[in-house]
Scaffold this motif. Structure first.
Motif, PDB file in Angstrom:
ATOM      1  N   ALA A  36       4.649   4.294   4.189  1.00  0.00           N
ATOM      2  CA  ALA A  36       4.752   3.200   2.956  1.00  0.00           C
ATOM      3  C   ALA A  36       5.470   1.825   3.828  1.00  0.00           C
ATOM      4  CB  ALA A  36       5.524   3.531   2.074  1.00  0.00           C
ATOM      5  N   THR A  37       5.057   0.755   3.531  1.00  0.00           N
ATOM      6  CA  THR A  37       5.569  -0.459   4.196  1.00  0.00           C
ATOM      7  C   THR A  37       6.099  -1.195   3.263  1.00  0.00           C
ATOM      8  OG1 THR A  37       3.702  -1.723   4.173  1.00  0.00           O
ATOM      9  CG2 THR A  37       3.768  -0.398   6.020  1.00  0.00           C
ATOM     10  N   ARG A  38       7.109  -2.433   3.727  1.00  0.00           N
ATOM     11  CA  ARG A  38       7.433  -3.481   2.774  1.00  0.00           C
ATOM     12  C   ARG A  38       8.265  -3.038   1.329  1.00  0.00           C
ATOM     13  NH1 ARG A  38       5.698  -8.435   5.138  1.00  0.00           N
ATOM     14  NH2 ARG A  38       6.600  -9.696   3.418  1.00  0.00           N
ATOM     15  N   LEU A  39       9.062  -1.825   1.890  1.00  0.00           N
ATOM     16  CA  LEU A  39       9.804  -1.173   0.961  1.00  0.00           C
ATOM     17  C   LEU A  39      11.225  -2.142   0.473  1.00  0.00           C
ATOM     18  CD1 LEU A  39       9.611   2.478   1.881  1.00  0.00           C
ATOM     19  CD2 LEU A  39       8.301   1.463  -0.122  1.00  0.00           C
ATOM     20  N   ALA A  40      11.523  -2.123  -0.725  1.00  0.00           N
ATOM     21  CA  ALA A  40      12.794  -2.600  -1.247  1.00  0.00           C
ATOM     22  C   ALA A  40      13.689  -1.341  -0.710  1.00  0.00           C
ATOM     23  CB  ALA A  40      13.097  -2.799  -2.617  1.00  0.00           C
ATOM     24  N   PRO A  41      14.949  -1.868  -0.185  1.00  0.00           N
ATOM     25  CA  PRO A  41      16.072  -0.782   0.272  1.00  0.00           C
ATOM     26  C   PRO A  41      16.256   0.421  -0.892  1.00  0.00           C
ATOM     27  CG  PRO A  41      16.948  -2.996   0.753  1.00  0.00           C
ATOM     28  CD  PRO A  41      15.457  -3.358   0.064  1.00  0.00           C
ATOM     29  N   SER A  42      16.411   0.004  -2.082  1.00  0.00           N
ATOM     30  CA  SER A  42      16.759   0.593  -3.101  1.00  0.00           C
ATOM     31  C   SER A  42      15.520   1.864  -3.305  1.00  0.00           C
ATOM     32  CB  SER A  42      16.757   0.106  -4.355  1.00  0.00           C
ATOM     33  OG  SER A  42      15.678  -0.552  -4.594  1.00  0.00           O
ATOM     34  N   ALA A  43      14.343   1.302  -3.088  1.00  0.00           N
ATOM     35  CA  ALA A  43      12.960   2.096  -3.272  1.00  0.00           C
ATOM     36  C   ALA A  43      13.150   3.111  -2.083  1.00  0.00           C
ATOM     37  CB  ALA A  43      11.693   1.501  -3.397  1.00  0.00           C
TER      38      ALA A  43
END
Ligand code: AMP
Ligand code: AMP
Ligand code: AMP
Ligand code: AMP
Ligand code: MG
Ligand code: MG
Ligand code: MG
Ligand code: MG
Ligand code: MG
Ligand code: MG
Ligand code: MG
Ligand code: MG
Lengths: 225, 225, 225, 225, 225, 225, 225, 225
Positions: free
Chosen positions: E35-42
């Motif tokens: 998975a790419t371009r994730l928000a840190p929280s996610a």
């Protein structure tokens, strides 16, 4: 009371008889003349009217020599020494017309220069070979199209100011020269300043005044102002 | 074997401990340091780590002095005389942070300078009053936002090279500084070169090396190369 | 029941016989006509058809005088006094065609005007010399290309409204006139409004109606509405 | 010796204590003050420091009244009559903050005005109903976002000059106000001039000086200059 | 029946529980996940839910290993030899996050790679020193911001395909990465293809499939299809 | 010591005698030549001068065969097998000239290829019918104008790298090819890289070197470097 | 006397109490209400004030049912039959919020619809599977980001009008939705019209009125006007 | 098995003999033909080859009638009644060529239509006078240049779908039609969808299929699919 160089005639969209009037006025004032961005027909007409002038068809410039050279401004008598000079560099052979405009400007300013052609980033060996000579120049004009990478590639090797001239050579994503213009401005090299697209005149002029200040500062008349 | 000035640290998006490492490496090499575009938190952390350094919060720069000044490159021993210097000009008071960045750069380069604030085209009298002093400078940094008219307005009065710095001040049609950038590039003044938006550092650096060449050419060690 | 001035014919891309029809309709209604942005061939054809009309080849306009002047709208009888007038200013000689279009419009509107040519920011002395006369005008059209600096440079000296007209003169970063257009809009001068690129007609018309309101308000018939 | 109105303070990015200094300087000179584009925190601070001033939170302006009204410039004694006035028109309710800025400017200039809200092209009946009153105004400010159609729609009904103010209201293709800006400039209406995006101040100021010239021309002191 | 690699999850603006569902589905199918371009929280939530997964906070990626590796497509059994591999190059240290994304992608694809950091055009020596090793790679990812000059500067030295990734690093004229994007596309180097701004994933993936075809063509199972 | 393919001549804006010089130099070095973006007059002149060369008037290319084929670089002896090949795909018949340029390039590189014409998204059946054959190719050039949707539509069916070439076909919102260029870059397909507008040469060259590496890796001389 | 649907409230930048006033006015007139682009805080406040209303947090819409349904305009009594309906299609799961806005609009208009999610060009099988059902719809809303290819890919299969909605999903070259917007406009599919970026409301509304005309034309009251 | 209308030939940049081939193929299949954006020379050649065809030189279209009308698709037998029809509206006379293209398309589709010329926002009376008739149409094509205000001005009066066609008429800030395109997309009118610049064909086609669905739904064969 304007010192230094006489005004340069921007030829685009200007009536040829108006240009001739300005040249004549400058001649009466003992000044040399330089007209840029001339249509071929206008340039040929000027060549006929001023046969001792010099028309450069690649550069689209016309240049005359002062009839009675203007007496120097206070402290401006020029005593050129080959020590201080400009360099004019092109990335590829399609950049030649812009380089010619820069060089015509330097000749008109009576500034010594060296020329380095076709040393773009595609051929890194040619660029590296030119570096030792380039380091002798006090100001460097770098002319490049496409992505405009050459000024940044040269800049790391030199400590003199670089005047980057983007050209409108290219197609598609080069956006008529906007891409190299923006690229040169974005460069992280600290000694690169940029002028307008295809503005060989400006690149040459700016390099010329940097060299001119060094030459004048060593003349018996002291610092130019 | 790189001569002249040490590399300047571009602070934006760079880890603060990486910046500290670079400063320490430069200190071990006897070089002074300059970091630009720092986040306030990063700058404050650097100030604590290098208490003798100088943080300029308006300019967002951090600067240290060389511990053991680097022995000069061949023929580079500096003997500053006030004769040759730079000038830094702003159009309005909102251009101040960019001017501070230019001036921090000149201080770090040890180049003398004069400063002229808030002499934009809106108040032509203030501009005209500054001209005689501006003519003393060997290179001029002109910082302006909105339509970026000031460099062209000044250029006609001077024969020295002008480094124009557009600022991102303004709204709507100023397009975050693109409008003054394009305006400065479009100007018909022949002695104006342009750098990136808000690039006070570059304006200062370019003016600095023009002055530096004049200073060095008059030092007992001769011309800088 | 439309008062004031009759509709102006936008000539670009319009069939010449359609233009002639409109002129004839306006003549039957006792109105004068003004057509702008005409192709030379169209204009010459109109000149032959309406020999008493006036073709301005620089401005690319064609203008006729009303056969039977239209009876004035309530309270509109004009009693021109030289006191109230417009001014038309150009930055450089390449801006002349746009100035001609503005002036043709003012002539057609029967509004008195003064003209100031070639007083761009490059020559600040010529600009300053014109200021006292410019302050007599009730509305000023300022026409400039490149970075479009002239309106802002003039604005600080005047309290009358300025209508800025960017021109498409220039190359590269001027983006066909977009750069001076955006520059004029970005200007911090408070008395400057802007019209489309090369829209000499609009600049002239707007200045014309400002002056017209002043003239009418002093006519025996009172305020125009 | 600058006549007419005192300089307006552009508040964005300006230190609040600098703004207070300017206001105090203007007060000492007997001038009223107007500051625009203020951050709420800055405006509240000013309100506390100058309790008799007026903060308009929608307009983001702060305005003070002159302590000792400045003696009029030669021939400038104002004798307002309700006859001459400006009009301020909005297309929709989201354009209100920009209209407030225009109106604050007119109040500060002491120019009478009328206001017409929410008469955009979506509701042609409301627009037509307002026309008879709009024809009484000597200058009209038209504020609209989206495609910016309202100035052109109104222009055909009026003979007074219209100052069009595009707003940044909208999303996607409105490009933050560039679309109505370009639309207003492209309009074929001849009596429309345009100012920067969200520049309610400029729209108000320009309408104000058109009305002011009419008022002054009828004062016992004659024409303002 | 889709062969080769499983689908990569584009994380931006996607609900984290939806991402977890996709990972679980892929796990049940015996596939690894990226998975790419994730928000840190996610990303942190995913790390807790799949403790054996790998979160790279610089790259903003999350990656899992297949539980039961998927039986190869016809003729796809991989027999990696170190002979064929990719290279990942950055111009400067601010390009690191994008390089990390490219490398996470190559790791997930099980493609061998080499990494070359900070060899931008500013330091031509470092670039030249890396060339012999770079010539060993079968595909090269070049990541650069500013004017995006590095791909063209490298391209002349290599005959393998280069996948250029512009980064959004920079300010002003870099236009958030549009300038290096357009520069890379404009380059006259014939072996350079370009992907989206900051698209480290795409650069890594494309280099990965070029290498993968070479590896597969030498596996006992023959050419991948 | 440059291996692989000789330099390709960019014909636009280049003097025809300069092009002939380069071709002759390449012939003396035993190299074949390829010149692109030729003006018809230049191409015809070259055809006359080099009668055995091949001028493709649609592609605007001129190509010669090496007189004495250059001895292979270490490990580069080519033993073409039909197994590895490229594919060239167009969306519509107006994309043909760009496809011709790509194919001329592949012929000059001696790389086998297949061609698929007019299988744009408008006719999904034709696209689906081509998929099985397309899956045989090791690299695919996809040429499309308008919104540039075809590369993304094909990408999901293939695991080989796709080189997308936007064309300048279209009007209005296609912005001379910028729209398909940006669309191709924005695509979420992971195996698509993009080249400049109308750059059939680049698409062909990149596909060619991907195939060439596979061919060389199976030649008796081993992997190309 | 406005027939058909009541005015929809554009919520962005509008005071929440103004929105409530409009809803109450519409309720008094026996109309249902729809507000779009609401801030979450505003929507929650409305939900509390109008507990029977429906807040869709993904769509950012708020919708109420008419208290006393408005008596139909002449010939407008609705007798819905499932025969005529709209379809709403998304390319990917990140397009969901825009689809929700379109669907809320159709529900509020009382138009039957079908929904097809995540059938973007990346997965051509899912698209082909949906075609037979899509052909039943009388108007289709197609929502897609990135290159915006889906409308063109669907269009060839259908003869009904397609309303394409570009979304702001994506990064870099998608330019916040401008790229799919321009791509959709450039498409050669003849049955595709486009609305603003993220304008799910407009897509839904346009599809709704096409279906509504068909439904009304078969109602006992005849054709809607 | 494609129902409804045969494919329309996009004539720009297409070889005239290819166009003739397509027409002949369509004739053999019993279909009528429509070719758009033809060069005059191509159109004249087609007129000679197909003497019964119709060349519209303003619209730049060529149209033929089906030799043996194609048997209708299931449930498609057309029984035109004048009740359902389209309307085509232009803002000014320079928009005529685009209107002609829309009308040629409607004629070729055998859809009844009404035409309203020159009712742009400049003359609001003419627009209001046309409203009652416009309300009879089931779909409206609105063609306008400059700021593209007309669709929004009409939209408030109608409940039918409006297909807005921006034209490339204008200069400077109209950006070749981009300004009205963006304006039409930005409009707050809910019943307006937009097509490409100058795309009269698309506007006509979309209006045509909306009307066609209504006509078909009332034919003895029931609803078109
Ligand atoms: N090729 C050129 N590019 C940019 N500026 C130029 C060029 N040639 C002349 N100029 C400038 O144009 C000014 C003269 O403009 P003009 O009065 O229109 O002839 C001079 O100040 C020159 O500095
Ligand atoms: N909201 C505004 N928009 C544009 N210009 C403004 C605005 N407010 C003040 N100004 C102008 O900005 C100038 C003052 O700029 P400054 O010296 O930076 O305060 C004055 O000449 C005003 O005409
Ligand atoms: N960082 C990324 N940049 C561009 N495309 C991506 C990225 N990550 C995943 N993708 C692509 O996005 C698609 C999945 O999109 P989605 O169905 O929205 O998760 C896959 O086909 C990937 O190729
Ligand atoms: N003037 C036009 N503008 C936009 N699309 C058109 C035009 N004329 C024909 N088309 C479309 O172009 C397609 C045919 O393209 P082609 O195969 O290149 O002839 C058809 O599907 C038409 O819908
Ligand atoms: Mg180059
Ligand atoms: Mg300024
Ligand atoms: Mg000018
Ligand atoms: Mg509006
Ligand atoms: Mg870089
Ligand atoms: Mg295509
Ligand atoms: Mg999508
Ligand atoms: Mg129009």
């Amino acid at each position: 009371e304007r010192c230094g160089f006489s005004e340069v005639i921007y030829g685009e969209g200007k009536n040829v008889s108006l240009i001739a009037d300005i040249i004549e006025t400058q001649q009466r004032a003992g000044q040399s003349s330089l007209a840029t961005r001339l249509a071929p027909s206008a340039a040929e007409w000027l060549q006929q009217k001023f046969p001792s002038g010099h028309y450069n068809s690649l550069a689209r410039t016309f240049r005359t020599t002062a009839k009675n050279p203007q007496p120097p401004c206070p402290a401006e008598q020029k005593s050129f020494s080959a020590t201080y000079h400009a360099a004019v560099v092109t990335a590829g052979s399609t950049d030649t017309p812009v380089a010619e405009e820069a060089i015509e400007t330097l000749i008109w300013m009576e500034i010594p220069y060296q020329r380095f052609d076709d040393i773009g980033v595609a051929g890194p060996q040619r660029l590296l070979a030119a570096v030792p000579q380039l380091r002798q120049a006090s100001a460097v004009v770098v002319i490049a199209g496409m992505e405009g990478a050459l000024p940044a590639a040269i800049a790391g090797h030199l400590s003199a100011p670089i005047f980057a001239v983007p050209t409108s050579v290219g197609y598609g994503a080069t956006l008529g020269g906007l891409t190299p213009l923006l690229g040169m401005l974005s460069s992280c090299a600290s000694n690169v300043a940029t002028v307008n697209i295809d503005a060989g005149f400006k690149g040459g002029y700016l390099a010329g005044i940097v060299v001119q200040q060094l030459l004048a500062s060593h003349s018996p008349f002291g610092k130019i102002k």
